[in-house]
Design an enzyme around this catalytic site. Structure first.
Site, PDB file in Angstrom:
ATOM      1  N   SER A   1      -2.104  -7.785  -3.456  1.00 34.07           N
ATOM      2  CA  SER A   1      -1.934  -9.226  -3.729  1.00 34.07           C
ATOM      3  C   SER A   1      -0.666  -9.758  -3.054  1.00 34.07           C
ATOM      4  O   SER A   1       0.295 -10.106  -3.735  1.00 34.07           O
ATOM      5  CB  SER A   1      -1.938  -9.508  -5.235  1.00 34.07           C
TER       6      SER A   1
ATOM      7  N   LYS B   1       1.621   1.900  -7.049  1.00 31.53           N
ATOM      8  CA  LYS B   1       1.214   1.026  -8.153  1.00 31.53           C
ATOM      9  C   LYS B   1      -0.049   1.514  -8.860  1.00 31.53           C
ATOM     10  O   LYS B   1      -0.125   1.456 -10.095  1.00 31.53           O
ATOM     11  CB  LYS B   1       1.032  -0.417  -7.671  1.00 31.53           C
TER      12      LYS B   1
ATOM     13  N   SER C   1       0.854  -1.177   0.000  1.00 34.17           N
ATOM     14  CA  SER C   1       0.000   0.000   0.000  1.00 34.17           C
ATOM     15  C   SER C   1       0.897   1.237   0.000  1.00 34.17           C
ATOM     16  O   SER C   1       1.902   1.287   0.712  1.00 34.17           O
ATOM     17  CB  SER C   1      -0.884   0.004   1.253  1.00 34.17           C
ATOM     18  N   ALA C   2       0.563   2.223  -0.821  1.00 35.52           N
ATOM     19  CA  ALA C   2       1.331   3.464  -0.970  1.00 35.52           C
ATOM     20  C   ALA C   2       2.637   3.268  -1.726  1.00 35.52           C
ATOM     21  O   ALA C   2       3.510   4.135  -1.688  1.00 35.52           O
ATOM     22  CB  ALA C   2       1.606   4.124   0.386  1.00 35.52           C
ATOM     23  N   SER C   3       2.764   2.162  -2.428  1.00 32.08           N
ATOM     24  CA  SER C   3       3.963   1.954  -3.255  1.00 32.08           C
ATOM     25  C   SER C   3       3.912   2.782  -4.535  1.00 32.08           C
ATOM     26  O   SER C   3       4.931   3.008  -5.181  1.00 32.08           O
ATOM     27  CB  SER C   3       4.113   0.474  -3.613  1.00 32.08           C
TER      28      SER C   3
END
Length: 215
Positions: free
Chosen positions: A108, A40, A36-38
């Site tokens: 995922s 993507k 999360s918050a990468s």
């Protein structure tokens, strides 16, 4: 446990090759995974726009958005996470089968679930002419958890550290990083534009942005 459907028969439809020829593009799935918050979903959205500007049919399935509808009855337990990805993988496969480029942006976190998504796409289609599976491109948007937590645009890491959110990936639940993704993006080191360019370069190298040739 859900009851399995019975007394069903597959109805003949157009082959993948026929759809691809009529739409003048191949269908496949680009699967974005990362914390999360990468970044993507930001990269996936920019890529969707790039593909649409090229005149290609593309559609983004986003992790949060899907939970407002299709998967609104699922939580974040390991079992629900797996079911979330299974359903999305099936939907992505349907889009890809329709000769649409599907972009799926989901944390995922489990290798087994991402492997299942890949296997679903690798299966031959039901039509006699569908002798090959659908391409599946895994994009790992890789950032250290410290970087993702510093960004924290939704305040989720803070809530996870405070114990408000249970089983949060990277804090109280594991993330199993891909070992050999098709595209590996160092999210803290490149811009969104550079990330999109690297994915486009990969797709071009595989011939996935070209119209299908007549067989």
């Amino acid at each position: 446990m859900a009851t399995k459907a019975t007394n069903i028969t597959w109805h003949p439809t157009l082959s993948r090759a026929e759809r691809a020829a009529l739409r003048k593009q191949r269908g496949y799935t680009i699967w974005f995974t990362g914390l999360s918050a990468s970044g993507k979903s930001t990269i996936a959205t920019a890529l969707e726009q790039t593909l649409l500007q090229r005149g290609l049919a593309a559609y983004l399935l986003d992790g949060d958005n899907v939970r407002f509808g299709l998967n609104k009855n699922l939580g974040f337990s390991p079992e629900d996470r797996s079911e979330n990805i299974r359903r999305v993988a099936e939907v992505a496969k349907l889009f890809a089968d329709s000769a649409t480029i599907t972009l799926a942006s989901f944390i995922s976190p489990y290798k087994a679930d991402r492997a299942l998504a890949r296997e679903l796409h690798a299966a031959k289609g039901p039509h006699a002419d569908d002798k090959e599976g659908l391409p599946f491109v895994e994009v790992f948007v890789d950032v250290p958890v410290e970087v993702a937590e510093k960004r924290d645009p939704k305040g989720l890491y803070k809530k996870a550290r405070e114990g408000v959110i249970k089983e949060f990936t990277g804090v109280s639940a594991p993330y199993e990083a891909p070992e050999s993704p098709e595209v590996h993006i160092k999210g803290a080191e490149v811009s969104v534009e550079e990330a999109v360019a690297s994915i486009v370069n990969y797709l071009e190298g595989r011939g996935l942005l070209q119209a299908p040739t007549e067989s």
